[in-house]
Scaffold this motif. Structure first.
Motif, PDB file in Angstrom:
ATOM      1  N   PHE A  74       0.821  -1.199   0.000  1.00 54.22           N
ATOM      2  CA  PHE A  74       0.000   0.000   0.000  1.00 54.22           C
ATOM      3  C   PHE A  74       0.864   1.262   0.000  1.00 54.22           C
ATOM      4  O   PHE A  74       0.556   2.239  -0.674  1.00 54.22           O
ATOM      5  CB  PHE A  74      -0.941   0.017   1.207  1.00 54.22           C
ATOM      6  N   LEU A  75       1.944   1.216   0.764  1.00 53.78           N
ATOM      7  CA  LEU A  75       2.828   2.374   0.844  1.00 53.78           C
ATOM      8  C   LEU A  75       3.477   2.658  -0.511  1.00 53.78           C
ATOM      9  O   LEU A  75       3.508   3.808  -0.964  1.00 53.78           O
ATOM     10  CB  LEU A  75       3.890   2.151   1.917  1.00 53.78           C
ATOM     11  N   MET A  76       3.968   1.640  -1.165  1.00 54.87           N
ATOM     12  CA  MET A  76       4.597   1.834  -2.475  1.00 54.87           C
ATOM     13  C   MET A  76       3.581   2.343  -3.486  1.00 54.87           C
ATOM     14  O   MET A  76       3.904   3.198  -4.315  1.00 54.87           O
ATOM     15  CB  MET A  76       5.232   0.531  -2.961  1.00 54.87           C
ATOM     16  N   ALA A  77       2.365   1.852  -3.435  1.00 48.45           N
ATOM     17  CA  ALA A  77       1.324   2.334  -4.349  1.00 48.45           C
ATOM     18  C   ALA A  77       1.076   3.815  -4.124  1.00 48.45           C
ATOM     19  O   ALA A  77       0.913   4.585  -5.076  1.00 48.45           O
ATOM     20  CB  ALA A  77       0.036   1.535  -4.153  1.00 48.45           C
ATOM     21  N   GLY A  78       1.058   4.230  -2.880  1.00 45.65           N
ATOM     22  CA  GLY A  78       0.857   5.644  -2.571  1.00 45.65           C
ATOM     23  C   GLY A  78       2.016   6.499  -3.032  1.00 45.65           C
ATOM     24  O   GLY A  78       1.827   7.582  -3.588  1.00 45.65           O
ATOM     25  N   ILE A  79       3.237   6.019  -2.813  1.00 47.26           N
ATOM     26  CA  ILE A  79       4.430   6.768  -3.241  1.00 47.26           C
ATOM     27  C   ILE A  79       4.437   6.945  -4.757  1.00 47.26           C
ATOM     28  O   ILE A  79       4.844   7.978  -5.271  1.00 47.26           O
ATOM     29  CB  ILE A  79       5.709   6.056  -2.750  1.00 47.26           C
ATOM     30  N   LYS A  80       3.953   5.939  -5.479  1.00 48.27           N
ATOM     31  CA  LYS A  80       3.962   5.984  -6.948  1.00 48.27           C
ATOM     32  C   LYS A  80       2.754   6.719  -7.533  1.00 48.27           C
ATOM     33  O   LYS A  80       2.604   6.769  -8.751  1.00 48.27           O
ATOM     34  CB  LYS A  80       3.997   4.564  -7.498  1.00 48.27           C
ATOM     35  N   SER A  81       1.919   7.314  -6.704  1.00 46.35           N
ATOM     36  CA  SER A  81       0.690   7.981  -7.170  1.00 46.35           C
ATOM     37  C   SER A  81       0.980   9.345  -7.788  1.00 46.35           C
ATOM     38  O   SER A  81       0.674  10.378  -7.198  1.00 46.35           O
ATOM     39  CB  SER A  81      -0.293   8.155  -6.003  1.00 46.35           C
ATOM     40  N   HIS A  82       1.545   9.346  -8.986  1.00 43.48           N
ATOM     41  CA  HIS A  82       1.870  10.616  -9.657  1.00 43.48           C
ATOM     42  C   HIS A  82       0.624  11.461  -9.892  1.00 43.48           C
ATOM     43  O   HIS A  82       0.657  12.682  -9.794  1.00 43.48           O
ATOM     44  CB  HIS A  82       2.528  10.364 -11.019  1.00 43.48           C
ATOM     45  N   GLN A  83      -0.455  10.798 -10.233  1.00 44.18           N
ATOM     46  CA  GLN A  83      -1.683  11.498 -10.591  1.00 44.18           C
ATOM     47  C   GLN A  83      -2.425  12.049  -9.372  1.00 44.18           C
ATOM     48  O   GLN A  83      -3.341  12.850  -9.516  1.00 44.18           O
ATOM     49  CB  GLN A  83      -2.612  10.588 -11.417  1.00 44.18           C
ATOM     50  N   GLU A  84      -2.035  11.641  -8.172  1.00 41.92           N
ATOM     51  CA  GLU A  84      -2.649  12.101  -6.923  1.00 41.92           C
ATOM     52  C   GLU A  84      -1.557  12.658  -6.017  1.00 41.92           C
ATOM     53  O   GLU A  84      -1.088  11.988  -5.095  1.00 41.92           O
ATOM     54  CB  GLU A  84      -3.369  10.944  -6.218  1.00 41.92           C
ATOM     55  N   PRO A  85      -1.119  13.899  -6.250  1.00 39.04           N
ATOM     56  CA  PRO A  85       0.026  14.435  -5.495  1.00 39.04           C
ATOM     57  C   PRO A  85      -0.181  14.449  -3.982  1.00 39.04           C
ATOM     58  O   PRO A  85       0.761  14.211  -3.231  1.00 39.04           O
ATOM     59  CB  PRO A  85       0.204  15.847  -6.044  1.00 39.04           C
ATOM     60  N   ASP A  86      -1.411  14.690  -3.520  1.00 35.69           N
ATOM     61  CA  ASP A  86      -1.638  14.711  -2.078  1.00 35.69           C
ATOM     62  C   ASP A  86      -1.466  13.320  -1.466  1.00 35.69           C
ATOM     63  O   ASP A  86      -0.936  13.177  -0.361  1.00 35.69           O
ATOM     64  CB  ASP A  86      -3.030  15.274  -1.752  1.00 35.69           C
ATOM     65  N   VAL A  87      -1.894  12.284  -2.194  1.00 35.53           N
ATOM     66  CA  VAL A  87      -1.697  10.905  -1.734  1.00 35.53           C
ATOM     67  C   VAL A  87      -0.205  10.594  -1.689  1.00 35.53           C
ATOM     68  O   VAL A  87       0.289   9.965  -0.737  1.00 35.53           O
ATOM     69  CB  VAL A  87      -2.443   9.907  -2.654  1.00 35.53           C
ATOM     70  N   CYS A  88       0.507  11.050  -2.692  1.00 37.09           N
ATOM     71  CA  CYS A  88       1.949  10.832  -2.758  1.00 37.09           C
ATOM     72  C   CYS A  88       2.646  11.496  -1.562  1.00 37.09           C
ATOM     73  O   CYS A  88       3.479  10.882  -0.889  1.00 37.09           O
ATOM     74  CB  CYS A  88       2.482  11.388  -4.081  1.00 37.09           C
ATOM     75  N   ILE A  89       2.276  12.731  -1.254  1.00 36.77           N
ATOM     76  CA  ILE A  89       2.888  13.463  -0.141  1.00 36.77           C
ATOM     77  C   ILE A  89       2.603  12.765   1.188  1.00 36.77           C
ATOM     78  O   ILE A  89       3.503  12.578   2.016  1.00 36.77           O
ATOM     79  CB  ILE A  89       2.397  14.928  -0.117  1.00 36.77           C
ATOM     80  N   VAL A  90       1.357  12.362   1.396  1.00 40.17           N
ATOM     81  CA  VAL A  90       1.000  11.669   2.640  1.00 40.17           C
ATOM     82  C   VAL A  90       1.752  10.340   2.738  1.00 40.17           C
ATOM     83  O   VAL A  90       2.246   9.968   3.808  1.00 40.17           O
ATOM     84  CB  VAL A  90      -0.528  11.463   2.737  1.00 40.17           C
ATOM     85  N   SER A  91       1.863   9.640   1.639  1.00 44.54           N
ATOM     86  CA  SER A  91       2.576   8.359   1.628  1.00 44.54           C
ATOM     87  C   SER A  91       4.044   8.543   1.977  1.00 44.54           C
ATOM     88  O   SER A  91       4.621   7.726   2.714  1.00 44.54           O
ATOM     89  CB  SER A  91       2.439   7.683   0.261  1.00 44.54           C
ATOM     90  N   ILE A  92       4.636   9.607   1.484  1.00 48.23           N
ATOM     91  CA  ILE A  92       6.040   9.878   1.804  1.00 48.23           C
ATOM     92  C   ILE A  92       6.173  10.245   3.283  1.00 48.23           C
ATOM     93  O   ILE A  92       7.146   9.874   3.940  1.00 48.23           O
ATOM     94  CB  ILE A  92       6.610  10.957   0.862  1.00 48.23           C
ATOM     95  N   GLY A  93       5.182  10.922   3.832  1.00 47.48           N
ATOM     96  CA  GLY A  93       5.169  11.196   5.270  1.00 47.48           C
ATOM     97  C   GLY A  93       5.089   9.919   6.082  1.00 47.48           C
ATOM     98  O   GLY A  93       5.778   9.755   7.101  1.00 47.48           O
ATOM     99  N   VAL A  94       4.261   8.983   5.632  1.00 43.77           N
ATOM    100  CA  VAL A  94       4.152   7.684   6.298  1.00 43.77           C
ATOM    101  C   VAL A  94       5.478   6.926   6.189  1.00 43.77           C
ATOM    102  O   VAL A  94       5.907   6.253   7.131  1.00 43.77           O
ATOM    103  CB  VAL A  94       2.980   6.854   5.720  1.00 43.77           C
TER     104      VAL A  94
END
Length: 194
Positions: free
Chosen positions: A1-21
């Motif tokens: 799930f974390l890697m999917a969030g990090i790779k979410s180019h189309q959803e920058p807010d999801v990407c930012i939160v994932s990097i925070g996690v």
């Protein structure tokens, strides 16, 4: 799930939160993150190279490298050169200071670049691998000196710069004595005394 969030180019807010996690995971799991480092660093670098990734995501990616290096210490060694080169490139970004939103972005970028550098310095020092950074010491001091001269520098950037300076001094000691005698070093540190 974390890697999917990090790779979410189309959803920058999801990407930012994932990097925070990711940062939280690094602090909680420490060296247990090492088996995942190659994939994580690959995904973070791919994000930086993705043309459609919004600029607001890039600073948090740069700080994430430091989180990972601090957590996995010696296991970060194979990634030092590519990551340090990215951080060095980011440290050379300039903006048109007549646009306040660009100044805010530049300060965010620089603060996160310093966080990346600091995490790597500390992680490699703990692993007794600081020699891997020898080729970057001059650039780091030049960057800190350049930032010192920037009239648009935020207090957060100043704190991050002084923190990086302290980590360099702690890691390299007398080997960086000449750099620490530059005329801007003491005035920069004194800015935080007030």
């Amino acid at each position: 799930f974390l890697m999917a969030g990090i790779k979410s180019h189309q959803e920058p807010d999801v990407c930012i939160v994932s990097i925070g996690v990711l940062g939280d995971c690094c602090r909680a799991l420490e060296k247990s993150m090492a088996p995942y480092a190659d994939d994580i660093i690959g995904a973070l670098i791919a994000n930086l190279n993705h043309g459609a990734l919004p600029d607001k995501v890039k600073p948090v990616i740069l700080a994430a490298f430091g989180d990972l290096a601090l957590a996995i210490e010696a296991a970060f060694a194979p990634h030092v050169n590519p990551v340090m080169q990215l951080l060095c490139q980011a440290s050379q970004v300039f903006v048109d200071t007549s646009y306040p939103e660009l100044v805010v972005y530049l300060n965010s970028l620089r603060e996160n670049v310093f966080e990346g550098f600091t995490g790597i310095i500390q992680g490699l020092r703990e692993a007794k691998k600081e020699a891997l950074l020898d080729g970057y010491v001059e650039h780091l001091f030049a960057f800190i000196g350049h930032v010192y001269k920037d009239e648009f520098r935020s207090e957060e950037v100043t704190r991050a710069a002084v923190g990086c300076l302290g980590d360099l001094a702690h890691t390299y000691g007398t080997d960086v004595g000449g750099y620490l005698k530059q005329e801007w070093v003491l005035p920069l540190i004194r800015e935080l005394d007030g």
